[in-house]
Design an enzyme around this catalytic site. Structure first.
Site, short mmCIF file in Angstrom:
data_model
loop_
_atom_site.label_atom_id
_atom_site.label_comp_id
_atom_site.label_asym_id
_atom_site.label_seq_id
_atom_site.Cartn_x
_atom_site.Cartn_y
_atom_site.Cartn_z
N LEU A 54 113.46 51.07 11.26
CA LEU A 54 112.17 51.62 11.68
C LEU A 54 112.12 51.79 13.19
O LEU A 54 111.60 52.80 13.69
CB LEU A 54 111.04 50.72 11.20
CG LEU A 54 109.62 51.14 11.58
CD1 LEU A 54 109.31 52.55 11.10
CD2 LEU A 54 108.61 50.14 11.03
N GLU A 88 78.26 46.90 33.05
CA GLU A 88 77.25 47.07 34.09
C GLU A 88 75.97 46.30 33.75
O GLU A 88 75.34 45.69 34.62
CB GLU A 88 76.93 48.56 34.28
CG GLU A 88 78.13 49.39 34.71
CD GLU A 88 78.88 50.02 33.54
OE1 GLU A 88 79.38 51.14 33.71
OE2 GLU A 88 78.94 49.38 32.46
#
Length: 374
Positions: free
Chosen positions: A310, A54
């Site tokens: 994994l 902003e």
């Protein structure tokens, strides 16, 4: 024709420019538009600790000489304006000081210190506030931020590259390269946009990966190597290269790795994690990474470049939030499968996605699978 959706889409594009640079903050973009549909200014949150989107948008308006039109402008912003003092002043103060009359917001900020307070403050001051324009897109863009705020754990993206018949390496173990150069370049972009990249001991030993960002410009993520027994050789690149201070070795409670001295001397880190059934406790590890205990800062986004073992463990424990799979137009017939046994006996129990999309990357196809709804 300009619509709230088109302006918010532009704001989302601006927000993406902060990828890899703003964590642990969210990516935010903002556009200020006059009543006739002309852009007065725009901006994004470009770096952690830097001005919010902003602020950058208002500065852009002023730099273009349109400050006198702010009192008639509409602000499109991808995340609720903050209302608290952090590293920067509240953006709600700026909006009110510049008398911006209308604010369109994609999503409410889940961060506890904001969480609707910014919207309430603007409405109480008479600002016309609309919320929810392209909300799903905004939530997906900041999925890591939202997931970390709500669960305390990093968003886990599991990356796999496999042949058409599901192999990640030949029977002899050769895996360079399954996917194309275009796909590997994209992975380097993902590395640069992630807080950390993780591999298991098998991948570290077999491939000796550098896990650095090379094919694109971007920041170097923390490199995490799982080594329960502490048996990996100290000659591996991640322990002894110029980026060793960006390496975290995760070891079991009784491991005594030979590389410990070298790694610590170069500024790297060791983290001991409890074991469960002869394996590192992955859920515990993610909780620690999310908290930042013992490391430089909390990890919001974790890219896992895993081998079969994994990858299977993470999926089996429902610890994968996004599964990104490159499928190369190659066939091996036999080799190392990308996944092991997930103990799924019925097709009805197969792992599925809340959202998924296919896209071509060079000669490969990429599946982006999102396990969580937003």
């Amino acid at each position: 024709m300009s619509t709230p959706e088109s302006w918010m889409r532009r704001a989302l594009d601006l927000a993406r420019q902060g990828a890899g640079h703003v964590s642990p903050n969210p990516m935010v973009g903002a556009v200020l538009v006059d009543p006739s549909g002309e852009v007065l200014g725009e901006g994004c949150h470009g770096r952690f600790g830097g001005p919010h989107a902003e602020v950058e948008a208002v500065r852009d308006v002023e730099a273009r000489g349109h400050a006198d039109q702010l009192a008639e402008a509409t602000l499109y912003v991808t995340l609720e304006p903050c209302s608290h003092h952090g590293k920067t002043p509240p953006c709600t103060d700026l909006i009110l000081a510049r008398t911006i009359p209308r604010v369109v917001v994609a999503m409410q900020d889940p961060f506890p210190e904001v969480a609707g307070r910014g919207l309430a403050r603007l409405r109480e001051a008479g600002v016309d506030v609309r919320v929810g324009v392209l909300e799903p897109e905004a939530k997906r863009l900041n999925e890591a931020f939202v997931w970390h705020v709500t669960t305390g754990r990093p968003l886990v993206t599991l990356k796999l590259a496999q042949t058409l018949d599901g192999q990640i390496a030949t029977a002899s173990g050769d895996s360079r390269w399954v996917s194309s150069e275009a796909s590997r370049t994209l992975v380097h972009r993902w590395r640069a946009e992630s807080d950390a990249v993780l591999v298991g001991a098998g991948t570290a030993r077999a491939d000796d990966p550098a896990l650095t960002v090379r094919h694109v410009n971007g920041p170097q993520p923390l490199r995490i190597v799982l080594d329960r027994t502490g048996a990996l050789p100290e000659s591996l690149q991640v322990f002894d290269d110029q980026q060793a201070d960006r390496t975290l070795a995760v070891i079991g409670s009784s491991a005594q790795p030979a590389y410990a001295g070298t790694l610590l001397a170069r500024g790297g880190l060791l983290l001991r994690v409890p074991e469960c059934d002869g394996h590192l406790d992955l859920r515990y590890l993610l909780t620690v990474l999310g908290s930042g205990d013992g490391i430089e800062q909390p990890i919001q986004s974790l890219l896992v470049e895993a081998g079969s073992g994994l990858a299977t463990a993470l999926l089996a424990q429902d610890l994968v939030d996004r599964l990104f799979v490159f499928i190369a137009p190659k066939v091996l017939g036999t080799g190392t499968s990308s996944l092991g046994d997930l103990r799924i006996g019925r097709m009805a129990d197969a792992l599925t996605f809340a959202e998924s999309a296919w896209e071509p990357v060079g000669p490969d196809m990429l599946l982006r699978g999102y396990r969580r709804a937003v």
